[in-house]
Design a protein around this motif. Structure first.
Motif, PDB file in Angstrom:
ATOM      1  N   TRP A 300      -0.138   7.676 -13.552  1.00 23.67           N
ATOM      2  CA  TRP A 300      -1.101   6.753 -12.943  1.00 23.67           C
ATOM      3  C   TRP A 300      -0.450   5.381 -12.868  1.00 23.67           C
ATOM      4  O   TRP A 300       0.325   4.991 -13.744  1.00 23.67           O
ATOM      5  CB  TRP A 300      -2.393   6.672 -13.771  1.00 23.67           C
ATOM      6  N   HIS A 304      -1.200   4.146  -7.161  1.00 23.64           N
ATOM      7  CA  HIS A 304      -1.864   5.424  -6.883  1.00 23.64           C
ATOM      8  C   HIS A 304      -3.094   5.179  -5.996  1.00 23.64           C
ATOM      9  O   HIS A 304      -3.843   4.217  -6.218  1.00 23.64           O
ATOM     10  CB  HIS A 304      -2.254   6.118  -8.180  1.00 23.64           C
ATOM     11  N   TYR A 306      -6.064   6.296  -5.676  1.00 28.33           N
ATOM     12  CA  TYR A 306      -7.346   6.831  -6.128  1.00 28.33           C
ATOM     13  C   TYR A 306      -8.239   5.702  -6.633  1.00 28.33           C
ATOM     14  O   TYR A 306      -7.764   4.665  -7.099  1.00 28.33           O
ATOM     15  CB  TYR A 306      -7.142   7.860  -7.238  1.00 28.33           C
ATOM     16  N   SER A 315      -7.282   1.840  -8.029  1.00 31.70           N
ATOM     17  CA  SER A 315      -6.300   1.823  -9.111  1.00 31.70           C
ATOM     18  C   SER A 315      -5.659   0.449  -9.230  1.00 31.70           C
ATOM     19  O   SER A 315      -5.444  -0.066 -10.344  1.00 31.70           O
ATOM     20  CB  SER A 315      -5.228   2.891  -8.863  1.00 31.70           C
ATOM     21  N   ASN A 411       8.019  11.408  -4.680  1.00 29.78           N
ATOM     22  CA  ASN A 411       6.638  11.868  -4.550  1.00 29.78           C
ATOM     23  C   ASN A 411       6.581  13.249  -3.908  1.00 29.78           C
ATOM     24  O   ASN A 411       5.637  13.577  -3.196  1.00 29.78           O
ATOM     25  CB  ASN A 411       5.829  10.878  -3.719  1.00 29.78           C
ATOM     26  N   VAL A 417       0.989   9.603  -2.889  1.00 36.21           N
ATOM     27  CA  VAL A 417       1.428   8.468  -3.690  1.00 36.21           C
ATOM     28  C   VAL A 417       2.689   7.895  -3.051  1.00 36.21           C
ATOM     29  O   VAL A 417       3.698   8.579  -2.930  1.00 36.21           O
ATOM     30  CB  VAL A 417       1.704   8.882  -5.148  1.00 36.21           C
TER      31      VAL A 417
END
Length: 426
Positions: A300, A304, A306, A315, A411, A417
């Protein structure tokens, strides 16, 4: 459930049900809803001891989640206040088990949460399995958590569910980094003799067979005891074998000792990519100039793509909030601590009968939730009680605001990502 546990809980809950029948409704917005009983969540994490770095952002995460649920959560039309009770595992499996037992038997938590290395998640989960308490855990490789507890894929466990990456994902990320370099494909491996290093060293379910399948030759330098002060024998073995790459599992202070001694003995591989120890900026800063170019997994980061399903924070915003509040650099466990709590809140909201542990368990198994670390859905396996989250590979380079920044350099298996930099040899 055992008879004793069932009787204790049923008496408690019958009392709550009786009192709730006379509870006055509470007004939320324009709709009146009944006020329900307090729900208790246990949260076990290492705040002190050798892996205390994993718990460094706990207060920031807990403050944010508590603020988000300050008015309680609605379950089947009833609003319940939620109390999160925290315990320090002290980076010790025995203390982790004791903490879980206290939360179960004394605090009578409805749902248990545990995070950060197998020394915490495994004994907590074992206590929950024994006492038939729903448990969700994270921040331990799923294979080390599942197989380290004696898990059988054909049967699994009943009460304990885990989300995190696994050994095969680490190998994918590491080799995707190394494939960018011109090396002899010889990898020297060192293992911490603890509940993380032992499972990942396993010749059947750990990292070694997966590295070989990717075309890499392995030189195993064996186990070292946590907090070792002499790696001369291991360094000599790796030098004599002519390895270009070093990998394995270390506690943060152990890697510092190893890497400083490697420099002193003129051991200069082209890449060193290590799990656990190199996750934290403080560990890299402790190396001084020797920290430039070391590499690790990234589970993380602010990069990221998300967002939290609980607070809506991206994030990037969540990481920046931590840095603004603490003055310290972001750390990877922050995202997973938050995800653990937001998944728990989602589970409780979907529970059909909050007074029935089996109903909470059913809600866990039915989870399909987009968290700040990605989607969490136990229906996706790889075994009954574990589901995976994305991981990529990265490298520590000289930073702007802080001494070192962790850049995403591959990635291949998580293309959502974004890559930030090419991977460079040491």
């Amino acid at each position: 459930m055992t008879k004793m546990t069932f009787t204790r809980r049923s008496m408690l809950r019958n009392g709550i049900a009786a009192s709730a029948a006379f509870a006055a409704p509470t007004l939320i917005g324009t709709k009146a809803r009944a006020q329900g009983r307090e729900i208790k969540i246990g949260f076990v994490s290492p705040r002190t001891g050798p892996v205390a770095a994993f718990g460094a952002s706990d207060d920031y995460v807990l403050d944010g989640v508590r603020a988000a649920i300050t008015g309680g959560i609605e379950i089947n039309g009833t609003v319940h206040p939620v109390t999160i009770i925290t315990k320090d595992s002290q980076s010790n499996p025995n203390r982790a088990a004791e903490a879980a037992s206290e939360l179960i038997l004394e605090d009578e938590v409805d749902l248990m949460l545990a995070s950060s290395t197998a020394d915490t998640t495994n004994p907590v989960a074992d206590q929950c399995e024994l006492n038939e308490v729903p448990c969700i855990s994270t921040d331990t490789p799923w294979d080390g958590h599942f197989f380290g507890r004696g898990g059988n894929p054909a049967e699994g466990f009943t009460w304990t569910y885990h989300f995190f990456w696994g050994a095969s994902q680490i190998v994918d990320a590491y080799t995707s980094l190394w494939d960018q370099l011109d090396t002899n494909k010889k990898v020297g491996l060192l293992w911490s003799n603890d509940s993380d290093g032992v499972p990942l060293s396993n010749e059947t379910t750990g990292l070694p067979p997966l590295f070989r399948a990717k075309g890499y030759e392995l030189v195993d330098a064996g186990f070292h005891e946590p907090l070792s002060d002499d790696f001369s024998a291991q360094i000599s073995k790796l030098k004599d074998a002519g390895v270009d790459i070093v990998s394995g599992v270390f506690l943060p202070p152990d890697f510092t000792t190893f890497w400083v001694q490697a420099a002193q003995q003129s051991f200069k591989p082209k890449a060193v990519t290590v799990a656990k120890a190199l996750v934290f900026p403080t560990s890299v800063e402790a190396l001084g100039d020797l920290g430039s170019g070391v590499s690790t997994e990234i589970w993380w980061s602010p990069g990221h793509p998300y967002a939290s399903g609980l607070t809506g924070q991206s994030s990037a915003d969540f990481a920046q909030g931590y840095m603004d509040q603490t003055g310290r650099q972001w750390i990877q466990p922050t995202g997973f601590k938050h995800a653990l709590l937001e998944v728990a809140i989602d589970v409780l909201k979907r529970t059909k009968d909050i007074d029935d542990p089996e109903s909470i368990l059913t809600a866990i198994t039915e989870t399909d939730y987009d968290s700040i670390v990605g989607n969490v859905n136990w229906a996706n396996g790889p075994v009954k009680n574990a589901t995976t989250t994305p991981v990529v590979g990265g490298q520590w380079v000289a930073g702007d605001t802080y001494p070192y920044d962790l850049k995403i350099c591959e990635n291949q298996y998580a293309p959502e990502v974004q890559v930030q930099s090419d991977f460079k040899p040491l």
